[in-house]
Design a protein around this motif. Structure first.
Motif, short mmCIF file in Angstrom:
data_model
loop_
_atom_site.label_atom_id
_atom_site.label_comp_id
_atom_site.label_asym_id
_atom_site.label_seq_id
_atom_site.Cartn_x
_atom_site.Cartn_y
_atom_site.Cartn_z
N GLY A 11 0.81 -1.21 0.00
CA GLY A 11 0.00 0.00 0.00
C GLY A 11 0.84 1.27 0.00
N PHE A 12 2.17 1.08 -0.12
CA PHE A 12 3.09 2.22 -0.07
C PHE A 12 4.11 2.12 -1.21
N PHE A 13 3.64 1.61 -2.36
CA PHE A 13 4.46 1.47 -3.57
C PHE A 13 5.68 0.58 -3.33
N GLY A 14 5.49 -0.45 -2.53
CA GLY A 14 6.59 -1.34 -2.17
C GLY A 14 6.59 -2.64 -2.95
N LYS A 15 7.07 -3.70 -2.29
CA LYS A 15 7.19 -5.02 -2.91
C LYS A 15 6.77 -6.07 -1.89
N THR A 16 6.22 -7.17 -2.38
CA THR A 16 5.81 -8.25 -1.48
C THR A 16 6.08 -9.61 -2.11
N LEU A 17 6.16 -10.60 -1.26
CA LEU A 17 6.23 -12.00 -1.68
C LEU A 17 5.13 -12.73 -0.93
N SER A 18 4.19 -13.33 -1.67
CA SER A 18 3.00 -13.90 -1.04
C SER A 18 2.70 -15.30 -1.56
N ILE A 19 1.90 -16.03 -0.78
CA ILE A 19 1.48 -17.36 -1.19
C ILE A 19 -0.04 -17.47 -1.09
N SER A 20 -0.62 -18.32 -1.94
CA SER A 20 -2.03 -18.65 -1.79
C SER A 20 -2.12 -19.84 -0.84
N VAL A 21 -3.17 -19.86 -0.03
CA VAL A 21 -3.35 -20.90 0.98
C VAL A 21 -4.60 -21.69 0.61
N ARG A 22 -4.39 -22.84 -0.01
CA ARG A 22 -5.50 -23.61 -0.56
C ARG A 22 -6.27 -24.40 0.50
N ASN A 23 -5.82 -24.30 1.76
CA ASN A 23 -6.58 -24.93 2.85
C ASN A 23 -7.95 -24.31 3.01
N PHE A 24 -8.07 -23.01 2.64
CA PHE A 24 -9.32 -22.27 2.78
C PHE A 24 -9.65 -21.60 1.45
#
Length: 331
Positions: free
Chosen positions: A20-33
């Motif tokens: 939300g501040f013009f940054g960078k992220t590394l994320s995963i999807s969680v298929r448990n839900f």
């Protein structure tokens, strides 16, 4: 014709909350839900009401408990917003929609109000169903922006792109939300990372966080917009962790990744007020030897563990805090 679509919960691994501040992220999807949407043609457009949308309660205490668990609004406002934004997009793009109506039904197993992005999952699943029903192809890189606009422009909800990107792309994704990219084309740079290279991860969410009265006040956005050096510099550091994390995952340098996950939360505490329940979750996991950071804005944590013995200890000790531990299923 019966259309069934699904979108999964998500967990931010690194870079939170810099998206939300013009940054960078590394994320995963969680298929448990996940959130599911079923759509079929019908004479009139009808959105089926689910338990979360009900307005009849056994007592005032039942009402209070229900609002605490799922909020004041169920999924119907989200679906309405998605339908309207989808229609607006098609009109703006000169896409002619067939004169057909439908009935739409949703369900969700994503725990509410604990930072696993249940609301955006409903919108993503709805968008996918509408695209199939009307045979409209929305570019995958732009779909997260459209999902976010359904929340921000239609419902006035504060939202960032990270959650919508990972729920659209799924798996593990590195994201760069550089301001020039967002300003010039409406979306960032999104790069898939091989989830098979991820280490042993656990995810824990507090089943009582939705019942905690009051919100911890933070004014980080206003401070960032004012250019406060501490906030700006800390957000830059948090964003850089995502880049380092992507490199660590690809190199399978798990010692480095473990350190980065802890660092992400530690940086966050320099500019955010953290609820004591969240602090206790983090501290408990770290005392057992695991790394720990937020998956989102709070209520859920994620980190690395070494072996099954450590995982079992996480199960036992975090359960004492009314916190459930799972192994996130990512693919």
């Amino acid at each position: 014709m019966l259309i069934e679509t699904r979108a999964y919960a998500r967990a931010g691994l690194l870079g939170n909350p810099s998206d939300g501040f013009f940054g960078k992220t590394l994320s995963i999807s969680v298929r448990n839900f996940g959130a599911s949407v079923t759509l079929w043609q019908s004479p009139e457009l009808h959105i089926e009401q689910q338990e979360a949308d009900a307005n009849t309660f056994r007592s005032i205490f039942h009402l209070c408990d229900t609002v605490g668990q799922i909020g004041y609004n169920g999924g119907i406002p989200l679906i309405k917003a998605a339908i309207r934004k989808f229609t607006t997009y098609c009109v703006d793009q000169g896409i002619r929609l067939s004169n057909r109506n439908f009935t739409i039904r949703y369900s969700s197993s994503i725990p509410r109000q604990v930072g696993l992005s249940g609301s955006s999952a409903i919108i993503v699943a709805t968008m996918r169903a509408l695209m199939q029903f009307y045979k409209v192809d929305i570019p995958i890189e732009y779909l997260p922006t459209l999902v976010m606009q359904s929340e921000t422009e239609e419902l006035g909800i504060t939202a960032g792109l990270q959650d919508r990107v990972i729920q659209t792309y799924e798996g593990c994704v590195y994201m760069d939300f550089a301001k020039d990219l967002l300003d010039s084309r409406g979306y960032g740079h999104y790069e898939r990372v091989n989830p098979a290279k991820l280490p042993k991860l656990y995810l824990a969410y507090n089943t009582d966080m939705s019942k905690v009265s009051g919100k911890v006040h933070n004014d980080v956005k206003a401070r960032f917009n004012r250019g406060e050096p501490l906030v700006v510099e800390t957000m830059q550091k948090i964003a850089h962790l995502a880049t380092l994390g992507k490199e660590a995952v690809e190199a399978q340098d798990y010692e480095q990744l473990n350190h980065l996950i802890n660092q992400n939360f530690d940086y966050r505490t320099q500019i955010y007020n953290i609820h004591p329940v969240n602090i206790k979750m983090i501290e408990t996991a770290r005392q057992l030897g695991a790394s720990a950071s937020f998956t989102g804005s709070g209520g859920s944590i994620i980190g690395m563990y070494e072996n099954d013995e450590m995982l079992n200890r996480l199960f036992v000790e975090l359960k004492k805090l009314n916190t459930r531990v799972i192994k996130p299923y990512v693919m």
